[in-house]
Design a protein around this motif. Structure first.
Motif, PDB file in Angstrom:
ATOM      1  N   GLU A  55       3.628   5.546  -5.996  1.00  0.00           N
ATOM      2  CA  GLU A  55       3.426   5.564  -7.452  1.00  0.00           C
ATOM      3  C   GLU A  55       2.368   6.583  -7.859  1.00  0.00           C
ATOM      4  O   GLU A  55       2.418   7.144  -8.958  1.00  0.00           O
ATOM      5  N   SER A  91       0.819  -1.207   0.000  1.00  0.00           N
ATOM      6  CA  SER A  91       0.000   0.000   0.000  1.00  0.00           C
ATOM      7  C   SER A  91       0.858   1.265   0.000  1.00  0.00           C
ATOM      8  O   SER A  91       0.512   2.270  -0.625  1.00  0.00           O
ATOM      9  N   VAL A 149      -5.606  -0.394  -2.261  1.00  0.00           N
ATOM     10  CA  VAL A 149      -4.702  -0.681  -1.148  1.00  0.00           C
ATOM     11  C   VAL A 149      -5.380  -1.669  -0.198  1.00  0.00           C
ATOM     12  O   VAL A 149      -6.605  -1.751  -0.141  1.00  0.00           O
ATOM     13  N   THR A 156       1.999   1.791  -3.462  1.00  0.00           N
ATOM     14  CA  THR A 156       0.901   2.278  -4.294  1.00  0.00           C
ATOM     15  C   THR A 156       0.756   3.787  -4.176  1.00  0.00           C
ATOM     16  O   THR A 156       0.568   4.495  -5.178  1.00  0.00           O
TER      17      THR A 156
END
Length: 333
Positions: A134, A128, A273, A131
């Protein structure tokens, strides 16, 4: 198979061992405690384990190649140093070390001895967390962020009774920033880089460390505000602000929910997530990837990035702490 030994027999050590075993890449082989009964009580559920009540014997175990250290903060440095000199990889629970000088010495020593040092800051290893990392470059300029992690410690009751438990003692490198505060600082430094300037406004306890505090980490074009504490509970979420909206996170220490609210369209876009039941599995996997493939250039680059991140976080936290006149015994060496 990574042959693991552990120092520290509290709940977090148990959680790490369970996570390590779940990856099927580790086997617990040794437990150290000053009291044999304590070591045996911890290790009995894990099968055939060796026990040691002195560190020389523990680090002398030839079949143990990696040690997880979760003792009181002030003991991490000497124990990690002894482990490295014995040829062991060391995984040191956050905060790994009390001062930048300790951090630098361990990093250099691990390189010289050709073993590995990891700071166990688990949040940066979670899927997560990656994520969110990114997502951040996709929305343009960041305007600021607000991270919160505050949780009441039952050990504060002892402070109120006039005692000085390790987690609230400068002799053991304790306090709110050195414990829970490390997670949001790690998030800020991992996502945005080392700040240009920091300020920490802390409420000090009679023991000499911080019980609660607010930090401001300044970057070129925005600031990150961090609220942390161990003498109160907070249900505040964490946010990152962009010109076109806001990224909302349930937390930065363990991201279970994340969504971007787009201002113009008034739409909310959830990020994919999720958190594992045991939040330490992902870091155990990451450490195993490096230990088992230390000669792989790609893994070597990941390792160096984590080491330098640990160094930057340590320098940032140490500066914040000293601004608030929180002095550890380790600062006087």
């Amino acid at each position: 198979m990574i042959h693991l030994g552990i120092i520290g027999t509290n709940w977090i050590t148990d959680q790490f061992v369970q996570a390590a075993h779940e990856t099927k890449r580790y086997q617990l082989v040794a437990v150290y405690s000053r009291k044999l009964a304590t070591a045996q009580r911890f290790g009995e559920k894990y099968g055939d384990i060796e026990y040691a009540t002195d560190l020389a014997t523990f680090f002398g175990l030839a079949h143990m190649d990696t040690v997880y250290i979760a003792s009181p903060n002030s003991l991490h440095f000497e124990q990690a140093k002894q482990g490295i000199l014995a040829g062991k990889n060391v995984i040191v629970e956050k905060p790994a070390f009390s001062t930048p000088e300790e951090m630098a010495e361990i990093i250099d020593l691990a390189n010289q001895q050709q073993v590995l040092f990891f700071e166990a800051a688990r949040n940066i290893h979670e899927a997560s967390f990656a994520t969110v990392a990114e997502f951040l470059p996709t929305r343009g300029a960041i305007l600021g962020a607000n991270f919160s992690y505050m949780k009441y410690s039952s050990r504060y009751d002892a402070v109120l009774a006039g005692e000085e438990p390790n987690i609230f003692s400068p002799h053991f490198s304790g306090g709110a920033l050195a414990d829970l505060g490390v997670y949001p600082v790690y998030a800020a430094v991992a996502w945005f880089g080392k700040p240009q300037d920091v300020h920490y406004f802390a409420r000090k306890l009679p023991t000499g460390v911080d019980g609660i505090g607010t930090a401001v980490l300044s970057y070129a074009d925005f600031d990150v505000t961090i609220q942390t504490g161990k003498i109160a509970d907070s249900e505040l979420r964490s946010e990152i602000y962009f010109e076109d909206g806001t990224l909302d996170l349930n937390a930065v220490n363990a991201i279970e929910e994340a969504a971007f609210y787009e201002r113009q369209t008034k739409q909310t876009h959830p990020l994919a997530v999720a958190a594992l039941d045991n939040p330490m599995i992902e870091e155990a996997q990451d450490f195993a990837d490096i230990i088992e493939n230390k000669d792989d250039p790609k893994q070597g680059q990941r390792y160096e990035e984590w080491v330098e991140l640990a160094r930057s976080v340590n320098e940032t936290v140490s500066l914040m702490r000293k601004q608030a006149d929180i002095i550890f015994d380790a600062d006087k060496k």
